[in-house]
Design an enzyme around this catalytic site. Sequence first.
Site, mmCIF file in Angstrom:
data_model
loop_
_atom_site.group_PDB
_atom_site.id
_atom_site.type_symbol
_atom_site.label_atom_id
_atom_site.label_comp_id
_atom_site.label_asym_id
_atom_site.label_seq_id
_atom_site.Cartn_x
_atom_site.Cartn_y
_atom_site.Cartn_z
ATOM 1 N N HIS A 79 5.994 3.149 4.680
ATOM 2 C CA HIS A 79 4.620 2.285 3.580
ATOM 3 C C HIS A 79 4.134 0.985 4.560
ATOM 4 O O HIS A 79 4.520 0.028 5.091
ATOM 5 C CB HIS A 79 5.854 2.160 2.686
ATOM 6 N N HIS A 101 -3.868 -4.287 2.138
ATOM 7 C CA HIS A 101 -3.661 -3.246 0.820
ATOM 8 C C HIS A 101 -4.223 -4.018 -0.653
ATOM 9 O O HIS A 101 -4.737 -3.797 -1.201
ATOM 10 C CB HIS A 101 -1.778 -3.393 0.884
HETATM 11 O O1 G3P Z 1 1.452 5.436 -0.518
HETATM 12 C C1 G3P Z 1 1.786 5.037 -1.661
HETATM 13 C C2 G3P Z 1 2.021 3.758 -1.952
HETATM 14 O O2 G3P Z 1 0.740 3.604 -1.200
HETATM 15 C C3 G3P Z 1 1.159 3.433 -3.130
HETATM 16 O O3 G3P Z 1 1.172 2.488 -3.788
HETATM 17 O O4 G3P Z 1 0.022 -0.216 -4.124
HETATM 18 O O5 G3P Z 1 1.962 0.464 -2.178
HETATM 19 O O6 G3P Z 1 -0.771 1.485 -1.929
HETATM 20 P P1 G3P Z 1 0.462 0.744 -3.046
HETATM 21 CA CA CA Z 2 -0.429 2.186 0.045
#
Ligand code: G3P
Ligand code: CA
Length: 244
Positions: A7, A49
């Site tokens: 992630h 992000h």
């Molecule tokens: O792919 C799952 C996750 O990335 C979604 O939440 O806020 O980390 O982009 P976020």
């Molecule tokens: Ca994400």
Amino acid sequence: MMTIVAHRGYSGCYPENTMLSFQKAVEAKTDEIELDVQLTKDHQVVVIHDERVDRTTDGVGNVRDYTLKEIQKLDASKAGNGQFSSQRIPSFEEYCEWASGQPVVTNIELKTGIVYYPDIEQKTIDILEKYQLVGKVMFSSFNHLSLVNAKQICPEIPVGALVGKNGIVNAGFYCKKFGFEFYHPSYEALDDEKVKEIHDHGILMNVWTVNGMCELEKLQRWGVRGVITNFPTVCRAYVRGLGL
Ligand code: G3P
Ligand code: CA
């Protein structure tokens, strides 16, 4: 075998969405890398992000108010609490050039839920085609219209509908109806009944953000396809430990 998805790269230990975190994720033998894309003022696709640069860099303001040249002068190692040398916000092109030589699939989250960046889907796909990565990627987004757009431009790229902890009703039916191959719920959005409905419609699940053993155990029992985690080394060890 459960697919391990790093992630924002190996973000549990390295500054998120940087080339360092992506390289470390590959070293940790992740199957896939998840990253987030947005557009700069000069319409370049960049990997970050938040809609603002404040949390992860030494700059302030909106991504969309920086040109690529300006945004790449910022230091994106802030999330590493001073442990790491200066890191650049990667351009998506730079990422793709690197990823084309790596044994990983990339889950590209189109960050269009708060700011809608016109043509981000087309711009992203153009870069994927340039680096012959169409067969090694998927899209995800909280804005499901972005997924519909991406599918219209390039139907062969699979897509996953991201949802938060409230999930959506009849998620399996919903994804099937819209031609989405994957459902990407927050872990809290699932229970036995919901998992059954999703499986019954032949939709595969990649679940976020999975950093604990309790969640891993449950997701293994539920037969989900993938876990989206900040700690790919731990998840890899867990999957190996099961002898899968
Ligand atoms: O792919 C799952 C996750 O990335 C979604 O939440 O806020 O980390 O982009 P976020
Ligand atoms: Ca994400």
